[in-house]
Scaffold this motif. Structure first.
Motif, PDB file in Angstrom:
ATOM      1  N   THR A  32      57.420  85.086  42.090  1.00 20.98           N
ATOM      2  CA  THR A  32      58.386  84.607  41.112  1.00 20.98           C
ATOM      3  C   THR A  32      58.302  83.092  41.009  1.00 20.98           C
ATOM      4  O   THR A  32      57.700  82.430  41.837  1.00 20.98           O
ATOM      5  CB  THR A  32      59.816  85.004  41.511  1.00 20.98           C
ATOM      6  OG1 THR A  32      60.136  84.394  42.781  1.00 20.98           O
ATOM      7  CG2 THR A  32      59.976  86.505  41.638  1.00 20.98           C
ATOM      8  N   GLY A  33      58.934  82.559  39.974  1.00 25.30           N
ATOM      9  CA  GLY A  33      58.994  81.113  39.814  1.00 25.30           C
ATOM     10  C   GLY A  33      58.396  80.673  38.494  1.00 25.30           C
ATOM     11  O   GLY A  33      57.980  81.488  37.661  1.00 25.30           O
ATOM     12  N   THR A  34      58.336  79.364  38.305  1.00 24.61           N
ATOM     13  CA  THR A  34      57.802  78.767  37.079  1.00 24.61           C
ATOM     14  C   THR A  34      56.579  77.931  37.403  1.00 24.61           C
ATOM     15  O   THR A  34      56.618  77.087  38.299  1.00 24.61           O
ATOM     16  CB  THR A  34      58.852  77.866  36.402  1.00 24.61           C
ATOM     17  OG1 THR A  34      59.985  78.668  36.045  1.00 24.61           O
ATOM     18  CG2 THR A  34      58.282  77.214  35.151  1.00 24.61           C
ATOM     19  N   LEU A  35      55.496  78.178  36.687  1.00 27.55           N
ATOM     20  CA  LEU A  35      54.272  77.391  36.813  1.00 27.55           C
ATOM     21  C   LEU A  35      54.265  76.322  35.727  1.00 27.55           C
ATOM     22  O   LEU A  35      54.374  76.637  34.533  1.00 27.55           O
ATOM     23  CB  LEU A  35      53.036  78.281  36.656  1.00 27.55           C
ATOM     24  CG  LEU A  35      52.470  78.921  37.921  1.00 27.55           C
ATOM     25  CD1 LEU A  35      51.414  79.948  37.553  1.00 27.55           C
ATOM     26  CD2 LEU A  35      51.890  77.880  38.864  1.00 27.55           C
ATOM     27  N   ARG A  36      54.148  75.076  36.134  1.00 30.89           N
ATOM     28  CA  ARG A  36      54.081  73.963  35.188  1.00 30.89           C
ATOM     29  C   ARG A  36      52.620  73.552  35.052  1.00 30.89           C
ATOM     30  O   ARG A  36      52.021  73.018  35.985  1.00 30.89           O
ATOM     31  CB  ARG A  36      54.961  72.813  35.666  1.00 30.89           C
ATOM     32  CG  ARG A  36      56.433  73.176  35.678  1.00 30.89           C
ATOM     33  CD  ARG A  36      57.305  72.111  36.290  1.00 30.89           C
ATOM     34  NE  ARG A  36      58.711  72.465  36.171  1.00 30.89           N
ATOM     35  CZ  ARG A  36      59.360  73.283  37.008  1.00 30.89           C
ATOM     36  NH1 ARG A  36      58.707  73.823  38.030  1.00 30.89           N
ATOM     37  NH2 ARG A  36      60.636  73.560  36.827  1.00 30.89           N
ATOM     38  N   LEU A  37      52.050  73.820  33.886  1.00 29.46           N
ATOM     39  CA  LEU A  37      50.618  73.665  33.661  1.00 29.46           C
ATOM     40  C   LEU A  37      50.347  72.638  32.575  1.00 29.46           C
ATOM     41  O   LEU A  37      51.158  72.446  31.665  1.00 29.46           O
ATOM     42  CB  LEU A  37      49.990  75.002  33.251  1.00 29.46           C
ATOM     43  CG  LEU A  37      50.285  76.210  34.149  1.00 29.46           C
ATOM     44  CD1 LEU A  37      49.654  77.461  33.554  1.00 29.46           C
ATOM     45  CD2 LEU A  37      49.787  75.979  35.566  1.00 29.46           C
ATOM     46  N   SER A  38      49.184  72.010  32.667  1.00 34.48           N
ATOM     47  CA  SER A  38      48.681  71.167  31.586  1.00 34.48           C
ATOM     48  C   SER A  38      47.357  71.747  31.122  1.00 34.48           C
ATOM     49  O   SER A  38      46.465  72.000  31.935  1.00 34.48           O
ATOM     50  CB  SER A  38      48.491  69.725  32.065  1.00 34.48           C
ATOM     51  OG  SER A  38      47.946  68.932  31.029  1.00 34.48           O
TER      52      SER A  38
END
Length: 287
Positions: A90-96
């Motif tokens: 679970t969680g949020t992936l912060r991607l560029s």
């Protein structure tokens, strides 16, 4: 009060004997007996009446069991929930991501199919980012990268291709030599005026420059120019004949596909899983 001893008391009542509790919990009978005795001493009451063949709760034991059993059940449910959360990513992936990198749209969809509790927060840019200051977990970047502020993981390589539409080639001819490009309208990536074809460079004078491969694709499909494009943008158009590849004997340089992320020591389980997933998914994709 020793909670482990209270839990053993509940198990003894549920299993009906010390010996069965010993088998079910892999605990010696002597240890169970000692812990129940210590619990009774601590509470100041007798919880169980023991005989050779029978085991029954006292009145105090029955009252204690009712509350202890509810507490143990709640505790075990809490442990089960925690274990499931640890197993479920679970969680949020912060991607560029770079602009117009279409394969990554499918990769992210496939990742969420496997890990449906994961969310994405994506920043689209071609510029260099500071992973920590910009709050980026992982950045996808193209080209040879040397970054002292991040770990660089190479995923693979692919090559752009020179393409033009059949209408364009009918008007200008199909080039067989690099020098023929000098007489044709060309469009290129922003600020790019040189194409390295094979082992030689050719200086072009592009009529259009833009940092958007989708825009270059539209120009090529419209018959306006020769341009270079990544293979994943042109595959469908090559198959249906709307574009043709040019100068196949003079390939453009290989492009590296890299992931950039902070120190390995600081990676969460979610980020590690994403990096491993990308490596597995990309393997052989552009070969």
């Amino acid at each position: 009060m020793d909670l482990n001893s209270a839990a053993l008391f509940v198990k003894v009542v549920q299993y009906g004997s010390f010996s069965e509790t010993a088998r079910q919990t892999n605990t010696p009978v002597a240890t169970i007996s000692r812990r129940i005795a210590d619990l009774e001493k601590e509470l100041g009451v007798r919880l169980l009446e023991r005989s050779t063949r029978h085991l029954r709760m006292t009145q105090a034991g029955a009252a204690f069991y009712e509350d202890a059993a509810r507490g143990l059940e709640a505790f075990e449910m809490g442990l089960s929930t925690l274990e499931n959360q640890q197993q479920e990513l679970t969680g949020t992936l912060r991607l560029s991501l770079p602009p117009a990198f279409l394969p990554w749209q499918q990769l992210l969809q496939d990742f969420q199919v496997r890990y449906h509790q994961v969310k994405f927060d994506i920043f689209i840019t071609e510029r260099r980012v500071n992973l920590i200051e910009d709050g980026i977990d992982v950045a996808l970047r193209i080209g040879d990268r040397k970054d002292n502020q991040a770990i660089v993981k190479k995923l693979g390589e692919y090559r752009h291709q020179l393409v033009a539409s059949p209408d364009f080639l009918e008007q200008y001819g199909t080039p067989s030599q690099r020098e023929q490009l000098l007489t044709m309208p060309c469009a290129s990536w922003h600020a790019q005026t040189t194409w390295l074809l094979g082992n030689e460079s050719i200086q072009i004078s592009p009529i259009f420059q833009v940092n958007d491969y989708l825009h270059l694709l539209k120009l090529a499909l419209a018959g306006s120019c020769v341009t270079e494009l990544p293979p994943f943008l042109i595959q469908e158009h090559l198959m249906n004949g709307r574009l043709k590849t040019l100068l196949k004997d003079y390939p453009l340089p290989a492009q590296q596909l890299n992931l950039l992320y902070p120190s390995r020591k600081q990676l969460s389980r979610l980020v590690r899983t994403y990096i491993d997933f990308c490596a597995e998914w990309v393997d052989g994709l552009f070969q």
